[in-house]
Design an enzyme around this catalytic site. Structure first.
Site, mmCIF file in Angstrom:
data_model
loop_
_atom_site.group_PDB
_atom_site.id
_atom_site.type_symbol
_atom_site.label_atom_id
_atom_site.label_comp_id
_atom_site.label_asym_id
_atom_site.label_seq_id
_atom_site.Cartn_x
_atom_site.Cartn_y
_atom_site.Cartn_z
ATOM 1 N N LYS A 83 -6.963 9.878 2.017
ATOM 2 C CA LYS A 83 -5.676 9.196 2.071
ATOM 3 C C LYS A 83 -4.589 10.232 2.347
ATOM 4 O O LYS A 83 -4.458 11.214 1.610
ATOM 5 C CB LYS A 83 -5.377 8.480 0.752
ATOM 6 C CG LYS A 83 -6.115 7.174 0.570
ATOM 7 C CD LYS A 83 -5.576 6.426 -0.638
ATOM 8 C CE LYS A 83 -6.239 5.056 -0.789
ATOM 9 N NZ LYS A 83 -5.700 4.307 -1.940
ATOM 10 N N GLY A 112 1.070 5.509 3.318
ATOM 11 C CA GLY A 112 0.436 6.449 4.226
ATOM 12 C C GLY A 112 -0.740 5.865 4.975
ATOM 13 O O GLY A 112 -0.887 4.641 5.102
ATOM 14 N N ASP A 144 -3.830 -4.062 -10.815
ATOM 15 C CA ASP A 144 -3.891 -4.654 -9.473
ATOM 16 C C ASP A 144 -5.345 -4.923 -9.079
ATOM 17 O O ASP A 144 -5.742 -4.700 -7.940
ATOM 18 C CB ASP A 144 -3.223 -3.731 -8.454
ATOM 19 C CG ASP A 144 -2.921 -4.466 -7.140
ATOM 20 O OD1 ASP A 144 -2.823 -5.705 -7.170
ATOM 21 O OD2 ASP A 144 -2.790 -3.805 -6.103
ATOM 22 N N ALA A 172 1.761 1.135 2.738
ATOM 23 C CA ALA A 172 3.175 1.466 2.547
ATOM 24 C C ALA A 172 3.371 2.957 2.322
ATOM 25 O O ALA A 172 4.416 3.507 2.665
ATOM 26 C CB ALA A 172 3.712 0.680 1.352
#
Length: 696
Positions: free
Chosen positions: A33, A16, A128, A14
């Site tokens: 990234k 990159g 997460d 979402a």
């Protein structure tokens, strides 16, 4: 990216794109990234870039290592370790129905627990954790925790509230919207353990409401009898619905079945990382043929890149005259007795804004490039009595390396460092890291500009550098400061130095419009034209004296009180070592502080009058800009005349005169010009201008 070679895209998300790259200086595979921050909102940018801050705080063999970040093509590039074995999720998928041996499960779990213990020791929640975010090395025997994009850094041991994470791994307290802490990460570790034992997720459903119902019941399918009862009981404790009855990481690691695996992991993996590039024995080995060729390519590329950045103004060809430049940059002081024209990379270079430090001369072009003027000879800014001025140096312009795709809109120089601001409100700094003035949370020097990560969640609108501190204002009028804290110059109600941006509290109902930092103090001008200041008030240069009461320093932002400054609408200000200057909305100039060398621009009965002066100019002029050095002042008028006054030694006032207490015009070689920007440092001045006919 000149230090890296892109190999392929390995993922898109979402925020990159993820690239597999090769680092050229050691040919090591790494991950980059690419996050396009240009079009993101403040909240999106903060969320996407949280991973940088978290990874930079962590250092553990079982956590993906963070190397650096930089801006390129208007995107943030995050460079980190590459895990060749893929994710644990992929590893489990490849096994089909072949369950993992208990010893292997325990070895993987021991590494997960060790890494998460390190994370929790930093007061960080992962939020997460899942098998897709747990990576493996080539041999699939060492795990690496990654993807800290939505991690939460707890300022205390309080709990978090935001509902985030992958639905299948979120805890019951998250489903109910209750506050949570590290025990929610423990629930996720329990879900990962269940997946290692069964090759399927603990909680799955066709839709979110059904999934939440399953999590709230906390019932899972039975575990295979091939695994020990001790491990099954531990799993059920980790998946307890009540977080208070869930074990902590320390309690899980103390379980005999886990403790043995933890000891084996620590003994086999070790905790000391050896880097061949710094190891005294390994670094003494001669390079291989491939290493020599790679190093040669990198060295050649860097040399070529460096040469291409040094481009002198064209001298013409074929007997044709040089094209008329679009910008004229002048500097004087520090041994240069009269205005000297600085060369530009090209004749069509337009410089809109300049800033000068004790050892830097910088300018921002119309297309967002940052120019740095360097002298091959060693500077002579000794400032010592009796110092002999040397031959005027030759200055060579170069563009700031590594930022060609970033649009710079403003630059400010400290004594030995530089802060530059992009058109998207991202602040970058480089130079000396003394006193933490670069804002990166450390005291390291940097040769290339690096993003001030702590301000990535804000859009910085203004920045000003003092000698060894910085103050920045956001587009929402928030104020941050960092660096040296003596005299209270940071406005943080203390004298402590800080190495990362800290929020500054403004007096009630004040909103910052501009900022100015001096050697040992700071000043803000509010939207109402009110001046608030902090730091050293020596000679009352900040105007903080209250009647007969002399104020020597203040540690928080305080409104000026010396008449008539509170009654004036101030539009701009400048601070020298022991004096300051203000311009009102009517174009009038007021000076305040020490007048030992005539730097106030008027004669006074004492050298420290402690009351404002109003310099008398030869003509009835209106001022637009003012700048202060250590013992001199420079002002620009509406008709683009340049005036200076104060101490004349070492060329400070741009003409071969002794000290003067009255404003005198500085004669520039080119007269028909518009002055765009002026900046003063310790004993230097720089001015950016353009020809009048180039207005179009």
């Amino acid at each position: 990216m000149e230090q890296y070679e892109k190999i392929k895209v390995v993922g898109r998300g979402a925020f990159g794109t993820v690239y597999l790259c090769r680092r050229l200086h050691d040919m090591k595979l790494i991950i980059i990234k690419q996050i396009p921050v240009e079009q993101m909102t403040k909240d999106e940018r903060q969320s996407a870039l949280n991973e940088v801050k978290v990874l930079s705080m962590l250092d553990h063999p079982n956590i993906i290592e963070y190397y650096e970040n930089f801006l390129e093509d208007k995107a943030l590039m995050i460079v980190m370790e590459y895990a060749e074995g893929g994710t644990v999720f992929e590893y489990l998928q490849q096994r089909g129905n072949a369950l993992i041996e208990e010893d292997e499960v325990l070895r993987l779990m021991a590494q997960i627990l060790l890494s998460m213990k390190h994370v929790h020791s930093k007061q960080i929640l992962h939020r997460d954790l899942k098998t897709q975010n747990i990576l493996l090395n080539r041999d699939c025997d060492v795990i690496k925790i990654g993807d800290f994009g939505i991690s939460k850094i707890l300022s205390s041991k309080s709990k978090a509230f935001t509902v985030v994470g992958t639905p299948s791994y979120i805890s019951p307290e998250l489903c109910e919207g209750k506050p949570y802490n590290q025990k929610s990460d423990m629930w996720a570790i329990g879900c990962v353990l269940y997946e290692l034992l069964t090759l399927r997720r603990a909680f799955e459903a066709n839709n979110l409401p059904a999934l939440v119902m399953k999590i709230m019941r906390g019932s899972v399918a039975p575990i295979s009898d091939r695994y020990s009862d001790q491990l099954k009981r531990l799993l059920l404790r980790m998946l307890h619905l009540d977080p208070d009855k869930r074990p902590t990481i320390d309690q899980v690691m103390a379980e005999p079945i886990i403790f043995k695996a933890v000891i084996e992991v620590c003994m086999t993996m070790g905790a000391v990382k050896v880097h061949p590039k710094t190891h005294p024995i390994l670094s003494s080995r001669p390079p291989t043929g491939n290493q020599r060729r790679s190093a040669s390519r990198v060295s050649s590329a860097r040399s070529s890149s460096h040469r291409s950045n040094i481009i002198l103004e064209s001298s013409g060809s074929g007997g044709l005259p040089k094209p008329r430049p679009l910008s004229l940059i002048y500097c004087w002081g520090n041994g240069i007795p009269s205005p000297l024209r600085l060369p530009l990379p090209h004749a069509d270079t337009k410089v809109l804004q300049v800033s000068i430090g004790r050892s830097q001369k910088t300018g921002v072009t119309h297309n967002g490039r940052l120019i740095i003027w360097e002298s091959p000879s060693i500077g002579t800014d000794s400032g010592l009595p009796g110092a002999v001025d040397q031959v005027v140096p030759l200055y060579i312009p170069r563009y700031l390396e590594g930022q060609s795709a970033v649009s710079i809109q403003n630059v400010s120089c400290g004594d030995l460092f530089v802060a530059c601001l992009t058109d998207r409100g991202i602040l970058m700094t480089f130079g000396s890291g003394a006193h933490g003035c670069l804002g990166h949370g450390n005291y390291q020097d940097l040769s290339q500009a690096k993003i001030v990560e702590a301000l990535l969640g804000y859009e910085v609108a203004l920045v000003s550098c003092g000698a060894s501190h910085v103050m920045a204002v956001t587009n929402e009028h928030e104020v941050f400061s960092w660096g040296r804290g003596d005299n209270g110059r940071l406005g943080l109600d203390s004298q402590e130095s800080v190495s990362s941006p800290q929020a500054v509290v403004l007096p009630p109902q004040h909103r910052a419009r501009s900022v100015c930092c001096g050697v040992d103090c700071s000043m803000l001008i509010t939207e109402e034209g009110v001046v608030i200041a902090c730091g050293s008030n020596r000679c009352n240069k900040l105007g903080l004296d209250q009647g007969e009461q002399q104020i020597e320093e203040v540690f928080s932002l305080t409104q000026v009180a010396t008449h008539p400054l509170p009654q004036l609408n101030i539009t701009s200000a400048a601070i020298g070592t022991s004096h300051s200057a203000f311009i009102t909305d009517k174009g009038e100039c007021y000076t305040l502080g020490s007048n030992q060398f005539g730097q106030l621009g008027c004669r006074t009965e004492t050298t420290t009058p402690r009351i404002p002066c109003k310099p008398s100019f030869p003509d009835d002029v209106t001022l637009t800009q003012v700048a202060c050095g250590d013992m001199f002042t420079v002002a620009i008028t509406t008709d683009d005349k340049v005036f200076s006054w104060g101490k004349g030694a070492r060329g400070r006032i741009g003409r071969p005169l002794q000290d003067t207490s009255a404003p005198r015009q500085v004669r520039l070689v080119d007269q028909d010009i518009n002055v765009l920007s002026v900046s003063c440092s310790h004993s230097n001045t720089i001015i950016a201008s353009k020809y009048v006919e180039n207005e179009a």
